[in-house]
Design an enzyme around this catalytic site. Structure first.
Site, PDB file in Angstrom:
ATOM      1  N   ARG A 119       0.842  -1.207   0.000  1.00 18.24           N
ATOM      2  CA  ARG A 119       0.000   0.000   0.000  1.00 18.24           C
ATOM      3  C   ARG A 119       0.877   1.257   0.000  1.00 18.24           C
ATOM      4  O   ARG A 119       0.611   2.223  -0.714  1.00 18.24           O
ATOM      5  CB  ARG A 119      -0.905  -0.024   1.227  1.00 18.24           C
ATOM      6  CG  ARG A 119      -1.833   1.177   1.317  1.00 18.24           C
ATOM      7  CD  ARG A 119      -2.862   0.994   2.423  1.00 18.24           C
ATOM      8  NE  ARG A 119      -3.762   2.120   2.487  1.00 18.24           N
ATOM      9  CZ  ARG A 119      -3.934   2.873   3.579  1.00 18.24           C
ATOM     10  NH1 ARG A 119      -3.270   2.597   4.696  1.00 18.24           N
ATOM     11  NH2 ARG A 119      -4.781   3.881   3.562  1.00 18.24           N
TER      12      ARG A 119
ATOM     13  N   HIS B  71       0.812   4.196  -2.774  1.00 17.86           N
ATOM     14  CA  HIS B  71       0.591   5.596  -2.408  1.00 17.86           C
ATOM     15  C   HIS B  71       1.795   6.467  -2.785  1.00 17.86           C
ATOM     16  O   HIS B  71       1.634   7.640  -3.103  1.00 17.86           O
ATOM     17  CB  HIS B  71       0.298   5.725  -0.913  1.00 17.86           C
ATOM     18  CG  HIS B  71      -1.095   5.289  -0.547  1.00 17.86           C
ATOM     19  ND1 HIS B  71      -1.770   5.781   0.560  1.00 17.86           N
ATOM     20  CD2 HIS B  71      -1.951   4.422  -1.138  1.00 17.86           C
ATOM     21  CE1 HIS B  71      -2.973   5.220   0.631  1.00 17.86           C
ATOM     22  NE2 HIS B  71      -3.099   4.393  -0.384  1.00 17.86           N
TER      23      HIS B  71
ATOM     24  N   ASN C 151      -2.935   8.815   3.855  1.00 13.26           N
ATOM     25  CA  ASN C 151      -1.684   8.245   4.370  1.00 13.26           C
ATOM     26  C   ASN C 151      -1.614   8.158   5.888  1.00 13.26           C
ATOM     27  O   ASN C 151      -0.618   7.657   6.435  1.00 13.26           O
ATOM     28  CB  ASN C 151      -0.492   9.053   3.840  1.00 13.26           C
ATOM     29  CG  ASN C 151      -0.262   8.810   2.352  1.00 13.26           C
ATOM     30  OD1 ASN C 151      -0.511   7.702   1.860  1.00 13.26           O
ATOM     31  ND2 ASN C 151       0.176   9.818   1.633  1.00 13.26           N
TER      32      ASN C 151
END
Length: 309
Positions: free
Chosen positions: A45, A49, A76
């Site tokens: 992830r 991101h 985030n």
């Protein structure tokens, strides 16, 4: 449409400058992942991101003194693994000071963590340089939120040079890991702002989530498996759940609202796990090349969390 994907990376980029670099990353991951297997989902992830904001340049790792870096943005706030990347960087700095970029460490560690927890392998060409700019507003604008509808997903992926096939395959990473209630409670309690439930969510599943997992709209602490009963296994069950209207996020359910993405899901489900793995690998390698900085276009930060290090 030609997106911003560039191919100026190469396999074993550090062969001469830091020959053990990839092995150092691999060994660190293999020594620690058994204590924290959930890091595999966290790191992939983080990689996603990072790549969606200014390309794969390690900018997600930068700490801001004023609270306006990428990692301060809503998408985030639940990203984990920063300390893990810092620890790998420290080992590499001791061996080869100023050689291996933070961006490459994220790309390598996320692949290794998935492999060591039994998931697919993919090529990670290296040579990414780090950026020095990290803005919360850009993270908010570019990272696809879990509340995305199909049009939003298609646009945000196309902006990065990724197509609908990539969208379906990369969403398949939701086969592992967990989410916080806050990423989907609007589907349970306030879908259109009128205290209603998302009709695209299976009602039995919704009732279970409300009674057992997320009893209120404001719960932002509880974690829920994205692929219940199979969250540690990188398999096809995520796609089966999406077709049963049991994908956790609006963005999961959105994949069934377009004929192309829906047929891609059905095609994946009629194939083998092995063929899913090989297709997933191609999309991951493609994602890892988004807008990369190479050569003099970027730097190698000595401390991943410090912009000017």
């Amino acid at each position: 449409m030609v997106g911003p994907i560039q191919a100026q990376l190469q396999m074993n980029f550090y062969a001469n400058t830091c020959p053990n670099a990839e092995k150092i990353v691999q060994d660190f991951v293999s020594n620690h992942i058994s204590n924290a297997p959930s890091l595999a989902a966290a790191l992939i992830r983080m990689h996603f991101h990072d790549c969606f904001v200014r390309g794969c340049d390690g900018s997600v790792l930068i700490n801001s003194t004023s609270g306006n870096a990428e990692r301060d943005a809503t998408p985030n706030l639940t990203v984990r693994g920063f300390g893990f990347i810092d620890a790998i960087k420290a080992v590499l700095e001791a061996q080869c000071p100023g050689i291996v970029s933070c961006a490459d460490i994220i790309a390598l560690a996320s692949r290794d963590a998935i492999v060591f927890t039994g998931g697919p392998n993919w090529n990670v060409p290296t040579g990414r340089r780090d950026g020095r700019i990290s803005n919360a507003s850009e993270a908010l604008a570019n990272i696809p939120p879990p509340t995305s509808n199909f049009t939003n997903l298609q646009t945000l992926f196309a902006n990065q040079g990724l197509d609908l096939k990539d969208l379906v395959l990369l969403s398949g990473a939701h086969t592992i890991g967990v989410s916080h209630c806050s990423s989907f409670t609007n589907r349970l309690y306030n879908f259109t702002g009128r205290g209603d439930q998302d009709p695209a969510l299976d009602s039995e599943y919704a009732a279970n989530l409300k009674s057992r997992k997320c009893p209120s709209l404001n719960d932002n602490k509880t974690i829920v498996e994205m692929d219940p009963g199979s969250r540690k296994t990188f398999d096809l069950s995520y796609y089966q759940l999406v077709l049963k209207r049991r994908g956790l996020f609006q963005s999961d359910s959105a994949l069934t609202t377009n004929p192309t993405t829906l047929s891609n899901i059905n095609r994946i489900l009629t194939g083998s796990v092995e063929s899913f793995y090989s297709e997933f690998a191609k999309s991951m390698e493609k994602m890892g090349r988004i807008n990369v900085k190479t050569g003099s276009a970027g730097v190698v930060r000595r401390q991943c969390s410090v912009a000017n290090s």
